[in-house]
Design a protein around this motif. Structure first.
Motif, PDB file in Angstrom:
ATOM      1  N   LEU A 206       1.888  11.979   6.775  1.00 23.25           N
ATOM      2  CA  LEU A 206       1.356  11.750   8.113  1.00 23.25           C
ATOM      3  C   LEU A 206       0.163  12.674   8.312  1.00 23.25           C
ATOM      4  O   LEU A 206       0.175  13.811   7.852  1.00 23.25           O
ATOM      5  N   THR A 207      -0.865  12.172   8.976  1.00 22.76           N
ATOM      6  CA  THR A 207      -2.019  13.029   9.250  1.00 22.76           C
ATOM      7  C   THR A 207      -2.299  13.051  10.741  1.00 22.76           C
ATOM      8  O   THR A 207      -2.073  12.065  11.444  1.00 22.76           O
ATOM      9  N   ALA A 208      -2.774  14.164  11.197  1.00 27.94           N
ATOM     10  CA  ALA A 208      -3.357  14.256  12.533  1.00 27.94           C
ATOM     11  C   ALA A 208      -4.859  14.240  12.303  1.00 27.94           C
ATOM     12  O   ALA A 208      -5.443  15.212  11.832  1.00 27.94           O
ATOM     13  N   GLN A 209      -5.477  13.101  12.557  1.00 22.71           N
ATOM     14  CA  GLN A 209      -6.913  12.976  12.295  1.00 22.71           C
ATOM     15  C   GLN A 209      -7.538  12.005  13.267  1.00 22.71           C
ATOM     16  O   GLN A 209      -6.868  11.173  13.887  1.00 22.71           O
ATOM     17  N   ASN A 210      -8.849  12.130  13.373  1.00 25.10           N
ATOM     18  CA  ASN A 210      -9.635  11.203  14.181  1.00 25.10           C
ATOM     19  C   ASN A 210     -10.979  11.007  13.492  1.00 25.10           C
ATOM     20  O   ASN A 210     -11.113  11.338  12.310  1.00 25.10           O
ATOM     21  N   THR A 211     -11.951  10.487  14.204  1.00 26.94           N
ATOM     22  CA  THR A 211     -13.230  10.180  13.558  1.00 26.94           C
ATOM     23  C   THR A 211     -14.040  11.434  13.233  1.00 26.94           C
ATOM     24  O   THR A 211     -15.027  11.364  12.496  1.00 26.94           O
ATOM     25  N   THR A 212     -13.632  12.591  13.767  1.00 27.67           N
ATOM     26  CA  THR A 212     -14.370  13.823  13.503  1.00 27.67           C
ATOM     27  C   THR A 212     -13.784  14.627  12.347  1.00 27.67           C
ATOM     28  O   THR A 212     -14.425  15.551  11.849  1.00 27.67           O
ATOM     29  N   GLY A 213     -12.560  14.294  11.924  1.00 26.56           N
ATOM     30  CA  GLY A 213     -11.979  15.034  10.812  1.00 26.56           C
ATOM     31  C   GLY A 213     -10.464  14.997  10.806  1.00 26.56           C
ATOM     32  O   GLY A 213      -9.824  14.368  11.649  1.00 26.56           O
TER      33      GLY A 213
ATOM     34  N   THR B 178       0.842  -1.189   0.000  1.00 25.56           N
ATOM     35  CA  THR B 178       0.000   0.000   0.000  1.00 25.56           C
ATOM     36  C   THR B 178       0.880   1.243   0.000  1.00 25.56           C
ATOM     37  O   THR B 178       1.846   1.327   0.765  1.00 25.56           O
ATOM     38  N   ILE B 179       0.555   2.172  -0.868  1.00 26.93           N
ATOM     39  CA  ILE B 179       1.243   3.462  -0.944  1.00 26.93           C
ATOM     40  C   ILE B 179       0.195   4.518  -0.622  1.00 26.93           C
ATOM     41  O   ILE B 179      -0.671   4.824  -1.445  1.00 26.93           O
ATOM     42  N   ALA B 180       0.240   5.037   0.600  1.00 22.70           N
ATOM     43  CA  ALA B 180      -0.855   5.897   1.045  1.00 22.70           C
ATOM     44  C   ALA B 180      -0.428   6.691   2.271  1.00 22.70           C
ATOM     45  O   ALA B 180       0.698   6.578   2.752  1.00 22.70           O
ATOM     46  N   GLY B 181      -1.363   7.490   2.773  1.00 22.98           N
ATOM     47  CA  GLY B 181      -1.101   8.286   3.963  1.00 22.98           C
ATOM     48  C   GLY B 181      -1.386   7.498   5.225  1.00 22.98           C
ATOM     49  O   GLY B 181      -2.065   6.462   5.200  1.00 22.98           O
ATOM     50  N   SER B 182      -0.868   8.002   6.323  1.00 26.17           N
ATOM     51  CA  SER B 182      -1.097   7.381   7.624  1.00 26.17           C
ATOM     52  C   SER B 182      -2.266   8.065   8.320  1.00 26.17           C
ATOM     53  O   SER B 182      -2.396   9.287   8.272  1.00 26.17           O
ATOM     54  N   ASP B 183      -3.116   7.257   8.936  1.00 29.22           N
ATOM     55  CA  ASP B 183      -4.258   7.777   9.700  1.00 29.22           C
ATOM     56  C   ASP B 183      -3.987   7.526  11.174  1.00 29.22           C
ATOM     57  O   ASP B 183      -3.996   6.379  11.638  1.00 29.22           O
ATOM     58  N   SER B 184      -3.771   8.576  11.941  1.00 25.99           N
ATOM     59  CA  SER B 184      -3.437   8.417  13.354  1.00 25.99           C
ATOM     60  C   SER B 184      -4.556   7.770  14.159  1.00 25.99           C
ATOM     61  O   SER B 184      -4.306   7.180  15.219  1.00 25.99           O
ATOM     62  N   SER B 185      -5.806   7.835  13.663  1.00 21.63           N
ATOM     63  CA  SER B 185      -6.917   7.209  14.388  1.00 21.63           C
ATOM     64  C   SER B 185      -7.106   5.747  13.991  1.00 21.63           C
ATOM     65  O   SER B 185      -7.914   5.043  14.600  1.00 21.63           O
ATOM     66  N   GLY B 186      -6.370   5.287  12.973  1.00 22.03           N
ATOM     67  CA  GLY B 186      -6.347   3.864  12.629  1.00 22.03           C
ATOM     68  C   GLY B 186      -7.460   3.354  11.752  1.00 22.03           C
ATOM     69  O   GLY B 186      -7.504   2.162  11.447  1.00 22.03           O
ATOM     70  N   GLY B 187      -8.370   4.212  11.300  1.00 19.03           N
ATOM     71  CA  GLY B 187      -9.518   3.721  10.543  1.00 19.03           C
ATOM     72  C   GLY B 187      -9.365   3.766   9.048  1.00 19.03           C
ATOM     73  O   GLY B 187     -10.096   3.079   8.322  1.00 19.03           O
ATOM     74  N   ALA B 188      -8.443   4.592   8.544  1.00 20.70           N
ATOM     75  CA  ALA B 188      -8.267   4.746   7.098  1.00 20.70           C
ATOM     76  C   ALA B 188      -6.777   4.643   6.776  1.00 20.70           C
ATOM     77  O   ALA B 188      -5.963   4.232   7.603  1.00 20.70           O
ATOM     78  N   GLY B 189      -6.431   5.003   5.526  1.00 23.53           N
ATOM     79  CA  GLY B 189      -5.034   5.027   5.133  1.00 23.53           C
ATOM     80  C   GLY B 189      -4.339   3.691   5.281  1.00 23.53           C
ATOM     81  O   GLY B 189      -4.954   2.631   5.198  1.00 23.53           O
ATOM     82  N   ILE B 190      -3.019   3.752   5.528  1.00 19.31           N
ATOM     83  CA  ILE B 190      -2.256   2.505   5.577  1.00 19.31           C
ATOM     84  C   ILE B 190      -2.687   1.605   6.729  1.00 19.31           C
ATOM     85  O   ILE B 190      -2.577   0.376   6.635  1.00 19.31           O
ATOM     86  N   GLN B 191      -3.197   2.196   7.822  1.00 17.27           N
ATOM     87  CA  GLN B 191      -3.650   1.362   8.925  1.00 17.27           C
ATOM     88  C   GLN B 191      -4.816   0.474   8.492  1.00 17.27           C
ATOM     89  O   GLN B 191      -4.845  -0.722   8.782  1.00 17.27           O
ATOM     90  N   ALA B 192      -5.792   1.062   7.799  1.00 12.59           N
ATOM     91  CA  ALA B 192      -6.919   0.280   7.295  1.00 12.59           C
ATOM     92  C   ALA B 192      -6.448  -0.739   6.265  1.00 12.59           C
ATOM     93  O   ALA B 192      -6.908  -1.893   6.244  1.00 12.59           O
ATOM     94  N   ASP B 193      -5.521  -0.326   5.405  1.00 14.47           N
ATOM     95  CA  ASP B 193      -5.024  -1.224   4.360  1.00 14.47           C
ATOM     96  C   ASP B 193      -4.330  -2.443   4.951  1.00 14.47           C
ATOM     97  O   ASP B 193      -4.571  -3.588   4.530  1.00 14.47           O
ATOM     98  N   LEU B 194      -3.456  -2.220   5.936  1.00 18.18           N
ATOM     99  CA  LEU B 194      -2.708  -3.332   6.521  1.00 18.18           C
ATOM    100  C   LEU B 194      -3.635  -4.296   7.263  1.00 18.18           C
ATOM    101  O   LEU B 194      -3.445  -5.522   7.216  1.00 18.18           O
TER     102      LEU B 194
END
Length: 582
Positions: free
Chosen positions: A40-47, A7-23
């Protein structure tokens, strides 16, 4: 061998999207996940609160580090953030996969299956791809992609960069089809246009399928067959999680009707405009964070496992759908999917809002032919038309009286096998209901000149004895679940027949007529509210049994055989009535 996927993508610090979801998705599919972080993103379920991009040089180094050491069998790209990173990804992949002397520079065949998810904007509206990066993505990444997976908003943005239709909002299946076809001109091998933002009903799906078939028939191209078997053309329609033929009791229990069910529809276009439509019920859930990432990652994983594109997409849509339906509430906004549901190897899927009766659905699907032969039996059809010979119906009523004795005794065994007062009470109440029903049965028989004495003197037919003895045998075998399934085959079967006849009466061509039908009372009894409430209770009981005591694969097969046998004996009861057999 465990296939490796990148996966070539961004990181989601909340774990729901991006490479975390992909892995997580790769692991759930039995694949080994590798990753390249573009931002790298600073994000959560609200945005998304902030984004910090990787440098293009570091993106290249990550890609080179992975592909030069590990045999990658599929690639998925997600958020690439900006022009430099888009270009860096394309250059690094080309440099590795197209550098051999035998590879044609830029040839798609040189790459492993590559899924490009053109992530442009987050669900919360945060820009995840700079506008000037779209042209680079189109010109550099699309030509090397096996599949691109835009949603309708992303599709509109991409098409606008090439001045392609639809120029207005994509808000119907027809405009989705136009958009998908135009996206196909941008270089990828296939396009999956996701319709999560488009409201559709089954009539819209049928209309689209009919227009596609008409289109291909007009061009003389009739190679493939619609999944319904009714049309031959280059279109397939997969209806996932939607109640099929002879599942009226499930639809009634679910509430509403199929025609009014709101659907999510995705459209897949391949070479030569081969079209596949994936339709499923819309789930009213806030657990949708990372849906696009998850879907594209699941497609990549399925292709790494050797599936064809259509099968990979179909499996991925089902996986994502169940992930939404089984998700726990996490966070205060749009929470993540349940990526790990596939790790729980269960013979019976978990219940979800869009599939409240997964066990019963499987039972019916696994015995589709005999279930259809039972529900749509000639005895039933003639009864609905009012043409059934009275002597046949009377013979059936007499044997049904005999059968109910077996049925009540079997429920007594079920009460004895129950371990809670609730289940004991439920089985006991059914016995009481049967005893009360006998008085109604006698009164009904009297309308056809059959006295109580005649009912008692009637000789049991072989079909009645065989069915009744089998029920008692199921009770004596020791497995409460098997006895419960055997008993509910009768309860649910009659409920299905009642609703089927009621539905057929609305179709003039069926010949089923209720007004003036001398068997109307029987039809109304089994299609009526009281009996259908009993059916709903039965559905809840059987689903609760499967959930509380999950069967192993071999035990599940035994349960399916019990249901099939019960349905077969039900059909033979109709055979007996129609042919006046003893």
């Amino acid at each position: 061998m465990q296939p490796a996927v990148l996966t070539i993508a961004g990181s989601d610090s909340s774990g729901g999207a991006g490479i975390q979801a992909d892995l997580k998705t790769f692991a759930a599919h039995g694949c080994y996940g590798t990753s390249v972080i573009t931002a790298l993103t600073a994000q959560n379920t609200t945005g998304v609160q902030d984004v910090f991009p990787s440098s293009p040089e570091f993106v290249k180094k990550q890609i080179q580090s992975v592909v030069e050491d590990i045999d990658i069998t599929a690639i998925k790209t997600g958020m690439l953030f900006d022009t430099d990173n888009c270009r860096a990804v394309a250059q690094a992949l080309k440099q590795h996969y197209c550098s051999s002397t035998t590879a044609v520079s830029g040839s798609r065949s040189a790459f492993p299956p590559t899924i490009c998810d053109p992530v442009c904007v987050s669900t919360s509206g945060h820009t995840l791809l700079h506008p000037d990066s779209v042209d680079i993505m189109i010109s550099e990444l699309f030509p090397m992609s096996t599949l691109i997976t835009p949603n309708t908003q992303e599709a509109s943005l991409i098409l606008s960069h090439r001045n392609l239709e639809p120029s207005t909002k994509i808000d119907s299946l027809e405009s989705m089809l136009i958009a998908a076809r135009n996206l196909m001109t941008l270089g990828s091998e296939a396009v999956l246009l996701k319709g999560g933002h488009v409201t559709a009903k089954m009539a819209d799906v049928d209309r689209l399928a009919d227009s596609l078939c008409s289109e291909f028939e007009g061009s003389g191209n009739k190679e493939n067959e619609n999944s319904s078997g009714s049309n031959k053309c280059q279109v397939q329609v997969f209806r996932e999680g939607l109640f099929g033929e002879n599942m009226e009791i499930l639809q009634a229990g679910y509430g509403g009707d199929l025609a009014s069910t709101e659907l999510v529809v995705d459209i897949l276009i391949e070479k030569e405009r081969t079209t596949t439509v994936f339709a499923r019920p819309r789930i009213g859930s806030s657990s949708t964070h990372g849906t696009g990432c998850t879907l594209s990652a699941a497609i990549a994983a399925n292709m790494a496992m050797g599936k064809t594109l259509v099968d990979a997409v179909r499996s991925a849509t089902i996986y994502t759908h169940i992930g939404i339906g089984t998700a726990s509430k996490i966070g205060h906004g749009h929470g993540p999917l349940n990526h790990l549901h596939a790790l729980y190897q269960a013979s019976v899927p978990q219940r979800t809002p869009s599939n409240p009766y997964p066990f019963t659905t499987l039972l019916i699907e696994r015995s589709r032919d005999i279930w259809k032969a039972y529900v749509e039996h000639d005895f039933v059809k003639q009864l609905g038309k009012g043409t059934l010979r009275e002597v046949c119906f009377v013979h059936f009523l007499k044997q049904d009286y005999k059968y109910l004795k077996y049925y009540a005794r079997a429920y007594a065994i079920l009460a004895a096998k129950s371990t809670s007062f609730t289940s004991i009470g439920s089985a006991t109440q059914t016995i009481i209901n049967v005893i009360e029903e006998i008085d109604t049965h006698k009164a009904f028989c009297a309308q056809f000149g059959v006295t109580e004495e005649e009912l008692e003197r009637t000789e049991e037919s072989r079909a009645t004895t065989a069915y009744g003895a089998w029920l008692l045998d199921m009770g004596l075998q020791g497995d409460r679940a098997k006895l419960l399934i055997a008993l509910l085959a009768c309860l649910l079967g009659y409920g299905e027949v009642g609703l089927w006849l009621k539905k057929q009466a609305l179709r003039p061509e069926s010949g089923v007529i209720l007004d003036g039908n001398k068997y109307l009372r029987w039809i109304e009894d089994y299609s009526g509210e009281a009996y259908q409430e009993a059916v709903k209770t039965g559905l809840e009981i059987i689903e609760a049994q499967a959930a509380a005591d999950p069967p192993s694969p071999s035990r599940f097969e035994d349960w399916c055989e019990v249901w099939k046998r019960g349905t077969t004996l039900e059909k033979r009861f109709w055979d007996m009535g129609l042919n006046l057999e003893y």
